[in-house]
Design an enzyme around this catalytic site. Sequence first.
Site, PDB file in Angstrom:
ATOM      1  NE  ARG A 266      -3.587   0.463   3.566  1.00 55.72           N
ATOM      2  CZ  ARG A 266      -3.751   1.200   2.471  1.00 55.72           C
ATOM      3  NH1 ARG A 266      -3.307   2.443   2.444  1.00 55.72           N
ATOM      4  NH2 ARG A 266      -4.336   0.708   1.407  1.00 55.72           N
TER       5      ARG A 266
ATOM      6  CG  ASP B 274      -1.656  -1.280   1.425  1.00 57.05           C
ATOM      7  OD1 ASP B 274      -2.222  -1.787   0.451  1.00 57.05           O
ATOM      8  OD2 ASP B 274      -1.622  -1.792   2.553  1.00 57.05           O
TER       9      ASP B 274
ATOM     10  CD  GLN C  28       0.082  -8.899  -1.840  1.00 53.29           C
ATOM     11  OE1 GLN C  28       0.776  -9.481  -2.633  1.00 53.29           O
ATOM     12  NE2 GLN C  28      -1.215  -8.876  -1.940  1.00 53.29           N
TER      13      GLN C  28
ATOM     14  CE  LYS D  26       2.859  -2.760  -4.221  1.00 55.30           C
ATOM     15  NZ  LYS D  26       2.549  -2.415  -2.838  1.00 55.30           N
ATOM     16  N   GLY D  27       0.939   1.485  -7.419  1.00 52.85           N
ATOM     17  CA  GLY D  27       0.132   1.658  -8.622  1.00 52.85           C
ATOM     18  C   GLY D  27       0.423   2.974  -9.311  1.00 52.85           C
TER      19      GLY D  27
ATOM     20  CB  THR E  29      -7.875  -9.955   1.719  1.00 48.80           C
ATOM     21  OG1 THR E  29      -7.228 -10.927   0.901  1.00 48.80           O
ATOM     22  CG2 THR E  29      -6.929  -8.802   1.959  1.00 48.80           C
TER      23      THR E  29
ATOM     24  N   GLY F 245      -4.378  -4.098  -3.921  1.00 50.32           N
ATOM     25  CA  GLY F 245      -5.286  -3.101  -4.472  1.00 50.32           C
ATOM     26  C   GLY F 245      -4.507  -1.854  -4.798  1.00 50.32           C
ATOM     27  CG  HIS F 246      -1.811  -1.597  -7.428  1.00 53.79           C
ATOM     28  ND1 HIS F 246      -0.926  -1.570  -6.383  1.00 53.79           N
ATOM     29  CD2 HIS F 246      -1.537  -2.704  -8.122  1.00 53.79           C
ATOM     30  CE1 HIS F 246      -0.148  -2.626  -6.459  1.00 53.79           C
ATOM     31  NE2 HIS F 246      -0.505  -3.342  -7.499  1.00 53.79           N
TER      32      HIS F 246
ATOM     33  CB  THR G 248      -8.424  -5.104  -1.181  1.00 58.45           C
ATOM     34  OG1 THR G 248      -7.547  -4.833  -2.267  1.00 58.45           O
ATOM     35  CG2 THR G 248      -9.141  -6.404  -1.455  1.00 58.45           C
TER      36      THR G 248
ATOM     37  NE  ARG H 195       3.750 -31.542  -5.001  1.00 57.68           N
ATOM     38  CZ  ARG H 195       4.542 -32.443  -4.435  1.00 57.68           C
ATOM     39  NH1 ARG H 195       5.348 -33.150  -5.168  1.00 57.68           N
ATOM     40  NH2 ARG H 195       4.526 -32.611  -3.134  1.00 57.68           N
TER      41      ARG H 195
ATOM     42  CB  VAL I 148       4.434  16.035  -3.305  1.00 54.86           C
ATOM     43  CG1 VAL I 148       5.906  15.976  -2.941  1.00 54.86           C
ATOM     44  CG2 VAL I 148       4.257  16.345  -4.796  1.00 54.86           C
TER      45      VAL I 148
HETATM   46  P1  GDP Z   1      -0.378   0.232  -3.750  1.00 54.36           P
HETATM   47  O1  GDP Z   1      -1.090  -1.045  -3.518  1.00 54.36           O
HETATM   48  O2  GDP Z   1       1.057   0.177  -3.292  1.00 54.36           O
HETATM   49  O3  GDP Z   1      -0.517   0.768  -5.138  1.00 54.36           O
HETATM   50  O4  GDP Z   1      -1.033   1.306  -2.813  1.00 54.36           O
HETATM   51  P2  GDP Z   1      -2.597   1.692  -2.684  1.00 54.36           P
HETATM   52  O5  GDP Z   1      -3.130   2.082  -3.992  1.00 54.36           O
HETATM   53  O6  GDP Z   1      -3.313   0.703  -1.869  1.00 54.36           O
HETATM   54  O7  GDP Z   1      -2.472   2.953  -1.720  1.00 54.36           O
HETATM   55  C1  GDP Z   1      -1.862   4.046  -2.092  1.00 54.36           C
HETATM   56  C2  GDP Z   1      -2.794   5.200  -1.855  1.00 54.36           C
HETATM   57  O8  GDP Z   1      -2.006   6.325  -1.691  1.00 54.36           O
HETATM   58  C3  GDP Z   1      -3.713   5.492  -3.031  1.00 54.36           C
HETATM   59  O9  GDP Z   1      -4.932   6.004  -2.553  1.00 54.36           O
HETATM   60  C4  GDP Z   1      -2.961   6.548  -3.790  1.00 54.36           C
HETATM   61  O10 GDP Z   1      -3.805   7.427  -4.520  1.00 54.36           O
HETATM   62  C5  GDP Z   1      -2.300   7.290  -2.680  1.00 54.36           C
HETATM   63  N1  GDP Z   1      -1.022   7.899  -3.013  1.00 54.36           N
HETATM   64  C6  GDP Z   1      -0.041   7.406  -3.812  1.00 54.36           C
HETATM   65  N2  GDP Z   1       1.008   8.256  -3.814  1.00 54.36           N
HETATM   66  C7  GDP Z   1       0.678   9.286  -2.985  1.00 54.36           C
HETATM   67  C8  GDP Z   1       1.342  10.475  -2.542  1.00 54.36           C
HETATM   68  O11 GDP Z   1       2.468  10.750  -2.910  1.00 54.36           O
HETATM   69  N3  GDP Z   1       0.656  11.255  -1.660  1.00 54.36           N
HETATM   70  C9  GDP Z   1      -0.585  10.982  -1.202  1.00 54.36           C
HETATM   71  N4  GDP Z   1      -1.173  11.790  -0.335  1.00 54.36           N
HETATM   72  N5  GDP Z   1      -1.235   9.879  -1.590  1.00 54.36           N
HETATM   73  C10 GDP Z   1      -0.622   9.041  -2.468  1.00 54.36           C
END
Ligand code: GDP
Length: 413
Positions: free
Chosen positions: A294, A3, A213, A6-7, A123, A30-31, A289, A137, A403
């Site tokens: 957290r 979380d 993850q 990464k997405g 989950t 979940g991204h 997800t 297997r 940021v």
């Molecule tokens: P992932 O599984 O690693 O892709 O992470 P998630 O998508 O579950 O959580 C990342 C959350 O942080 C999402 O809601 C993104 O929009 C948000 N996010 C990603 N980068 C940044 C950032 O630089 N700043 C802030 N405030 N939110 C971010």
Amino acid sequence: MGDEGKGKLVDILSSEYDLIARSAGGANAGHTICVEQGGETKKYVFHLLPSGILHEGKKCVIGHGTVIHLPTLLEEISTLKKQGIDPKNRIVISDRAHLIFEFHKQIDEIQENTKGIKKVGTTKRGIGPAYSDKAARIGIRVGDLKNFDLFAEKLRANAEWHMKTYGFEFDVEREINIHKDAFELIESMIQNVTETLYNDYHQGRTLLIEGAQGTHLDLDVGTYPYVTSSNTTSGGACTGLGFPPTKINSVVGIVKAYTTRVGGGPFPTELGDIEGQMLRDQGNEYGSTTGRPRRCGWLDMTVLNNAIAINGINCLNLTKLDVLTGLKTIKIGVRYRLNGAEVPFIPANLNEFENVEVEYEEFEGWEQDISKATTFSDLPIQCRRYVERIEALSGVPVNFIGVGVRRSEMIYR
Ligand code: GDP
């Protein structure tokens, strides 16, 4: 720990690559990606599809290290279609990926409920039980659908075995019918991914592999048993796709400017109720997800350096730096000690890990909104000091700084 956002980086980098691949995990990842379109911010959440799917013309590969619940994947595809993106001809699904069936979810629930306070915090999407079948297997793979009668026979036998073992009822004929319909929809996407990637690579196409993850959730090197059931590291990316380690040029580590964790397990830099809640609220630290809150804490250099060592990380993306805005003091856990002795790597023994004492360095915070910063020098001096200290403590450059949530809110160095 997952979380980290990464997405968002995968989405940004995808425009520079021909193929984007997921190598491990299931729809437990979940991204969330926020994209500005026509003056408004559109939110996309992906569970199994690689985040690169938002980019037209990019081939998105779901590797054999993943486990797939076909109805969930089809739902994800149909949601994207409703959002105006038709990914159908761009998705490749490995014929070796294992399938998750409804009864795997029932088993997940039963296993988790019998663990009492030792819950892993899964989950409950059947991912662990599907990987267990794979290791035992007795799993059923996507490619098995091609000979549907044999698939149905295997599924009946597999379901019966589980029903006897766990003592539940399950409508296997209904599951077979669901998969008959699903197979028609995905048949054209099924490929031998090793062959696909080999051919594309040798024709000069570039590949971006997206992790799911986090390193310390890896089945082997993570904080076992509080881990996921797959290999989440850069090594796992190779096995999960049949892609050779010698062909990987660069490994980007994605780390939050603080630490979060979902579910159980040791967390030495975890914050108490009030400060933890503040980070949780400012960073919207609720699982994409499951919606679960957290656990939050300070950045932990032992954890980060352990991940750098395992993955061979050569640059970092520090995400969510904006979430720290407004804090008077920010801390970084720089060292662990156990009975006075330094502990430079994460110990396998969770008792030891739980009992380490953390030495912190303190940093002055900043008040200014940093979400509009586009270069490193736009950031307040306190912010730059924080980032530079992370570079010094890790020995790895921070090349990307998040940021804000939007695609555009990223500083490149
Ligand atoms: P992932 O599984 O690693 O892709 O992470 P998630 O998508 O579950 O959580 C990342 C959350 O942080 C999402 O809601 C993104 O929009 C948000 N996010 C990603 N980068 C940044 C950032 O630089 N700043 C802030 N405030 N939110 C971010």
